[in-house]
Scaffold this active site. Structure first.
Site, PDB file in Angstrom:
ATOM      1  N   HIS A   1      -7.133 124.728 -29.690  1.00 17.50           N
ATOM      2  CA  HIS A   1      -8.150 123.889 -29.039  1.00 17.50           C
ATOM      3  C   HIS A   1      -9.145 123.244 -29.987  1.00 17.50           C
ATOM      4  O   HIS A   1     -10.003 122.479 -29.549  1.00 17.50           O
ATOM      5  CB  HIS A   1      -8.929 124.714 -28.005  1.00 17.50           C
TER       6      HIS A   1
HETATM    7  C1  UD1 Z   1     -16.325 125.039 -27.173  1.00 19.88           C
HETATM    8  C2  UD1 Z   1     -17.012 125.450 -28.485  1.00 19.88           C
HETATM    9  C3  UD1 Z   1     -16.003 126.089 -29.409  1.00 19.88           C
HETATM   10  C4  UD1 Z   1     -15.256 127.220 -28.722  1.00 19.88           C
HETATM   11  C5  UD1 Z   1     -14.636 126.687 -27.430  1.00 19.88           C
HETATM   12  C6  UD1 Z   1     -13.895 127.744 -26.666  1.00 19.88           C
HETATM   13  C7  UD1 Z   1     -18.862 124.055 -29.268  1.00 19.88           C
HETATM   14  C8  UD1 Z   1     -19.251 123.005 -30.242  1.00 19.88           C
HETATM   15  N1  UD1 Z   1     -17.534 124.303 -29.180  1.00 19.88           N
HETATM   16  O1  UD1 Z   1     -15.371 124.025 -27.502  1.00 19.88           O
HETATM   17  O2  UD1 Z   1     -16.677 126.614 -30.539  1.00 19.88           O
HETATM   18  O3  UD1 Z   1     -14.261 127.706 -29.580  1.00 19.88           O
HETATM   19  O4  UD1 Z   1     -15.696 126.163 -26.610  1.00 19.88           O
HETATM   20  O5  UD1 Z   1     -13.241 127.214 -25.561  1.00 19.88           O
HETATM   21  O6  UD1 Z   1     -19.713 124.617 -28.635  1.00 19.88           O
HETATM   22  N2  UD1 Z   1     -13.769 121.246 -20.209  1.00 19.88           N
HETATM   23  C9  UD1 Z   1     -13.322 121.490 -18.953  1.00 19.88           C
HETATM   24  N3  UD1 Z   1     -13.811 122.577 -18.273  1.00 19.88           N
HETATM   25  C10 UD1 Z   1     -14.719 123.409 -18.811  1.00 19.88           C
HETATM   26  C11 UD1 Z   1     -15.198 123.135 -20.105  1.00 19.88           C
HETATM   27  C12 UD1 Z   1     -14.709 122.077 -20.790  1.00 19.88           C
HETATM   28  O7  UD1 Z   1     -12.493 120.774 -18.422  1.00 19.88           O
HETATM   29  O8  UD1 Z   1     -15.126 124.377 -18.139  1.00 19.88           O
HETATM   30  C13 UD1 Z   1     -13.222 120.111 -20.967  1.00 19.88           C
HETATM   31  C14 UD1 Z   1     -14.090 118.900 -20.917  1.00 19.88           C
HETATM   32  O9  UD1 Z   1     -13.253 117.781 -20.848  1.00 19.88           O
HETATM   33  C15 UD1 Z   1     -14.798 118.908 -22.248  1.00 19.88           C
HETATM   34  C16 UD1 Z   1     -13.750 119.557 -23.152  1.00 19.88           C
HETATM   35  O10 UD1 Z   1     -13.055 120.484 -22.310  1.00 19.88           O
HETATM   36  O11 UD1 Z   1     -15.189 117.643 -22.642  1.00 19.88           O
HETATM   37  C17 UD1 Z   1     -14.334 120.293 -24.313  1.00 19.88           C
HETATM   38  O12 UD1 Z   1     -15.315 121.247 -23.881  1.00 19.88           O
HETATM   39  P1  UD1 Z   1     -16.592 121.580 -24.799  1.00 19.88           P
HETATM   40  O13 UD1 Z   1     -17.414 122.643 -24.178  1.00 19.88           O
HETATM   41  O14 UD1 Z   1     -17.248 120.325 -25.213  1.00 19.88           O
HETATM   42  O15 UD1 Z   1     -15.970 122.142 -26.119  1.00 19.88           O
HETATM   43  P2  UD1 Z   1     -14.750 123.114 -26.355  1.00 19.88           P
HETATM   44  O16 UD1 Z   1     -13.668 122.326 -26.990  1.00 19.88           O
HETATM   45  O17 UD1 Z   1     -14.410 123.928 -25.147  1.00 19.88           O
END
Ligand code: UD1
Length: 375
Positions: free
Chosen positions: A209
């Site tokens: 991821h």
């Molecule tokens: C975040 C953390 C990362 C961690 C990861 C675990 C930061 C900078 N990154 O990255 O360190 O390893 O979490 O998963 O804090 N989304 C959903 N549902 C959710 C959450 C996210 O669909 O409940 C999607 C959204 O499209 C979002 C994307 O996933 O834009 C990324 O989510 P985000 O929280 O920005 O970062 P992660 O890649 O999950």
């Protein structure tokens, strides 16, 4: 002592679970859980609260997704109100996600003491958002809880006072041991992955991821090509993170039919699969540590790791992100497994150590506050 315990994204939940559980034992700690809402889907959030036996959070800040600035700002704005209202003695943050950074800044500007669990880890890769979060958080942390010796060394190099740095082991492993014990009593036949696991043994477990791996078409295609080759040996179970799912679709990445794409799994179902895998292939931070604790081979699809003890002592092989380097790392597993051990203090008792130290730190601060003229 009143403590606000902050969690926002999936890996945070595993870290706060043992810390919260331990806080309830003394009767002297008022520990409130703040969920920033950085992760919000059922599979990314509530399912973890259920598996990890966490109570509903005292505050849910509903920050949601967005650019880094938007997400961080939303968390800061909402958390500031909570902090002003609650007036905690400490804000305890874990790990390296945007919630960690946002809440530590808010606390510090309100003159609230900040404790950071998993302090001092460094990948030395400033292209990683987590590295920036780790460094900024540690710049303003008052009490550092460290999981491995490299954390202490990095903090000392950065000029942090040795007496504020506490090597306590790893709360991820506290949680892992606790969950394994529950799993041993659980009726696993009800798990959605139960039948698959029985039918497809032996298998590999995969997670992916990191933006640096999945947000770039050429890099992701190279990794997929390596994985398709590994899949010639057998099944790979791949629970897919929402970010990765989007990018698979955007870049039209194709996987071998031996790679079974699954929705994100809860903590325990995921553990049920990876603990018996032939190997784990991952870019996660937590899995590098958890596989080391259980002696499961781990191939980390990254150029660096902020958790070097998993490589020097544990089962982790740093593979890089190119097709050939990933395949070389995968093939080197038998050699690697000849000499592995569990890092010191990864014994399931870290949360207890944290509360003991925080209690002492708190008493020392209260004593100083009562004697303002003492030099
Ligand atoms: C975040 C953390 C990362 C961690 C990861 C675990 C930061 C900078 N990154 O990255 O360190 O390893 O979490 O998963 O804090 N989304 C959903 N549902 C959710 C959450 C996210 O669909 O409940 C999607 C959204 O499209 C979002 C994307 O996933 O834009 C990324 O989510 P985000 O929280 O920005 O970062 P992660 O890649 O999950």
């Amino acid at each position: 002592m009143k403590v606000l315990l902050v969690a926002g994204a999936r890996p945070n939940f595993m870290k706060i679970a043992p810390i919260f559980r331990e806080s309830t034992k003394s009767g002297k700690i008022e520990c409130k859980i703040i969920h920033t809402g950085q992760h919000y889907d059922y599979a990314m959030s509530q399912s973890f609260f259920a598996d990890l036996e966490l109570p509903a959070p005292d505050y849910f800040l509903d920050a949601g997704s967005g650019s880094h600035a938007v997400q961080t700002a939303k968390i800061m704005t909402a958390f500031e109100e909570v902090c002003i209202f609650e007036k905690p003695d400490w804000v305890l943050v874990v790990g390296d996600v945007n919630s960690t950074l946002a809440c530590s800044i808010v606390a510090k500007k309100l003159m609230v003491q900040v404790a950071h669990v998993e302090a001092g880890l460094r990948s030395f890769d400033m292209a990683m958002p987590e590295e920036i979060n780790r460094m900024v958080t540690d710049c303003i942390t008052d009490c550092f809880f460290v999981t491995e010796e490299s954390g202490t060394e990095n903090l000392i190099c950065e000029g942090k006072p040795a007496e504020r740095i506490h090597f306590v082991g790893n709360v991820m492993i506290d949680n892992l041991f606790h969950q394994l014990e529950i799993l041993s009593r659980e009726n696993v036949e009800r798990y959605s992955v139960y039948k698959m696991k029985c039918e497809k043994k032996p298998y590999i477990f995969l997670t992916l991821h990191r933006p640096s791996n999945v947000d770039n078409r050429a890099v992701f295609q190279g990794i997929a090509s390596a994985l398709n080759e590994v899949a010639l040996d057998g099944t790979i179970f791949f629970p897919v993170h929402p970010r990765t799912k989007n990018m698979i679709e955007n870049f039209d990445i194709s996987f071998s039919e031996n790679i079974v794409l699954l929705p994100p799994l809860g903590f325990r179902e995921s553990l049920f699969l990876w603990k018996d895998a032939e190997a784990v292939l991952t870019d996660s931070g937590g899995l590098q540590e958890e596989t080391t604790a259980l002696g499961v081979p781990c191939v980390t699809i990254r150029e660096n790791t902020e958790r070097p003890v998993t490589v020097s002592l544990g089962t982790n092989i740093l593979a890089g992100t190119k097709k050939d380097s990933i395949l070389d790392a995968y093939r080197s597993i038998p050699d690697k497994m000849k000499k592995c051990s569990v890092p010191p203090m990864w014994d399931g008792l870290s949360a207890g150590r944290i509360w003991k130290i925080l209690d002492q730190e708190n008493k020392a601060i209260s004593t100083k506050a009562q004697k303002p003229n003492d030099k």
